[in-house]
Design an enzyme around this catalytic site. Structure first.
Site, PDB file in Angstrom:
ATOM      1  N   LYS A  66      -6.317  26.033 -89.932  1.00 32.33           N
ATOM      2  CA  LYS A  66      -6.519  26.631 -88.387  1.00 32.33           C
ATOM      3  C   LYS A  66      -5.232  27.517 -87.629  1.00 32.33           C
ATOM      4  O   LYS A  66      -4.362  27.674 -88.305  1.00 32.33           O
ATOM      5  CB  LYS A  66      -6.778  25.383 -87.029  1.00 32.33           C
ATOM      6  CG  LYS A  66      -7.496  23.917 -87.809  1.00 32.33           C
ATOM      7  CD  LYS A  66      -8.494  24.014 -87.434  1.00 32.33           C
ATOM      8  CE  LYS A  66      -9.953  23.973 -88.364  1.00 32.33           C
ATOM      9  NZ  LYS A  66      -9.929  22.214 -87.567  1.00 32.33           N
TER      10      LYS A  66
HETATM   11  C1  LIG Z   1     -10.801  21.131 -87.879  1.00 26.37           C
HETATM   12  C2  LIG Z   1     -11.504  20.584 -87.037  1.00 26.37           C
HETATM   13  C3  LIG Z   1     -12.004  18.999 -86.435  1.00 26.37           C
HETATM   14  C4  LIG Z   1     -11.397  18.028 -86.742  1.00 26.37           C
HETATM   15  O1  LIG Z   1      -9.452  18.418 -86.420  1.00 26.37           O
HETATM   16  P1  LIG Z   1      -8.847  17.269 -87.697  1.00 26.37           P
HETATM   17  O2  LIG Z   1      -7.413  18.167 -87.384  1.00 26.37           O
HETATM   18  O3  LIG Z   1      -9.323  18.154 -89.360  1.00 26.37           O
HETATM   19  O4  LIG Z   1      -8.926  16.435 -87.710  1.00 26.37           O
HETATM   20  C5  LIG Z   1     -12.513  18.608 -85.514  1.00 26.37           C
HETATM   21  N1  LIG Z   1     -13.801  19.989 -84.966  1.00 26.37           N
HETATM   22  C6  LIG Z   1     -13.959  21.165 -85.435  1.00 26.37           C
HETATM   23  C7  LIG Z   1     -15.004  21.976 -85.000  1.00 26.37           C
HETATM   24  C8  LIG Z   1     -12.565  21.326 -86.083  1.00 26.37           C
HETATM   25  O5  LIG Z   1     -12.874  22.859 -86.731  1.00 26.37           O
END
Ligand SMILES: *Cc1c(COP(=O)(O)O)cnc(C)c1O
Length: 379
Positions: A187
């Site tokens: 991210k």
């Molecule tokens: C990455 C992601 C999540 C979950 O995040 P984590 O930190 O991996 O638990 C939820 N929604 C979306 C759209 C994502 O890309």
């Protein structure tokens, strides 16, 4: 002939960790507080400044969604209307609380929740409308807010892709009743695992925080007891993000503007280098938003997505598909959700491909992706 297999693997996303990040973590490790200490508070304050609303930090984006739904009152007997074009946690965290998930289709240009489709499913049982800022492009928040208001529901924004984005000039985090961020390594910024919820309404933030802190109230009702006294006034989980990781988060947050600027540069460069490639549809953006691009998401036309995916992977290029429609997963299919429910999302799934995009990606890395893609579609 060049041996492409000998080239290094190019991931679709990866973290950028530098000495300042490492130093911030090391400092906490040498101190008194590994968790529940001052680094948590300072990270949450810095985050609140950046996203325009008070925040609670948690252990993942999935935890952020779980906590946000709990804070907004999703539960047994209530319905959550959301997009199927997302990571499953957007829907599964609501299902875990006992809510019924209703999937509404997406708009063909942004692949974000279509307000009209959401309106068609919203009703008196709806507790939450949950939008997703797909690829980093903010959803239609004003229109979705109207839909939510019309049935007395709250608006949740899954902003796992979009920290730093703006919607009509307002920072993502300050618009919805609860906005969820993820700090997974792919991210925009990372704490290894981590996430946060932003909520402008103090009552929502307090409910979210209590759920993420094992149900504990910041202030006990009974003030006649000794200093040991505390009260658990709800059920909750331990979703505390430790000081070690909050220190990393604060260091990453300082670098966020530079991360976003480099992503913008790479997106503009992809747009330019790929324009005119036959059989490819490039991402678009609406006029009233400033996206924070997490994915460079293209559509491969003419039934060639699989071929392009396989050949780029064979060339060491970590393309991805984001996403398999959530209700196709066995856990939802077994509950009776049927294919064909959201045709726009399913058509997008058949063509979608994410190209590598991350701040430390070089122009040469990007040229390699473009060349490989042209090699398949425009030889
Ligand atoms: C990455 C992601 C999540 C979950 O995040 P984590 O930190 O991996 O638990 C939820 N929604 C979306 C759209 C994502 O890309």
């Amino acid at each position: 002939m060049t041996t492409q297999a000998a080239q290094s693997w190019l991931p679709y996303g990866r973290q950028s960790v530098e000495q300042e990040d490492i130093d911030a973590v090391a400092e906490v490790l040498r101190g008194d507080w590994l968790t529940t200490g001052p680094a948590v508070e300072s990270f949450e304050e810095a985050l609140a400044q950046a996203v325009g609303a008070p925040c609670v930090s948690v252990t993942s984006g999935t935890a952020a969604l779980h906590v946000a739904y709990a804070g907004l009152g999703a539960g047994p007997g209530s319905e959550v209307v959301t997009s199927p074009f997302t990571f499953i946690a957007t829907a599964s965290s609501a299902a875990l609380l006992g809510a019924t998930v209703r999937f509404a289709d997406v708009s063909d240009d942004t692949l974000n929740l279509d307000p009209q489709a959401a309106a068609a499913l919203a009703g008196e049982r709806t507790s939450v409308i949950a939008a997703v800022d797909y690829a980093g492009h903010p959803a239609d928040l004003d229109e979705l807010r109207s839909v939510a208001d019309s049935v007395g529901a709250r608006l949740l924004e899954d902003a796992a892709h979009s920290i730093g984005a703006r919607y009509k000039g307002r920072p993502v985090g300050s618009v919805a009743d609860a906005t969820c961020f993820s700090f997974f390594p792919t991210k925009h910024m990372t704490t290894a695992e981590g996430g946060a919820v932003a909520a402008p309404d103090p009552a929502v933030l307090q409910a979210a925080r209590r759920f993420a802190r094992i149900g504990r109230d910041p202030q006990p009702q009974d003030t006649s007891q000794g200093a040991w006294w505390y009260e658990m006034s709800g059920f909750g989980l331990n979703y505390r993000l430790p000081d070690v990781l909050c220190a990393l988060g604060a260091a990453q947050l300082r670098r966020l503007p530079a991360f976003l600027a480099r992503r913008d540069e790479l997106v503009a460069r992809y747009d330019q280098l790929l324009s005119g490639v036959p059989g490819l549809r490039l991402p678009t953006r609406r006029a009233d938003v400033e996206p924070a691009w997490h994915l460079y998401s293209v559509r491969v036309l003419d039934g060639r997505r699989r071929e392009v995916f396989d050949r780029l992977r064979a060339a060491g290029i970590g393309v991805q598909v984001n996403y398999i429609p959530v209700y196709w997963h066995p856990v939802f299919a077994d509950l009776g959700y049927r294919r064909g429910m959201c045709p726009v999302a399913e058509a997008a799934y058949a063509e979608q491909l994410s190209l590598p995009l991350f701040p430390d990606m070089t122009d040469a890395d990007q040229d390699r992706v473009v060349e490989a893609l042209r090699g398949v579609l425009d030889p």
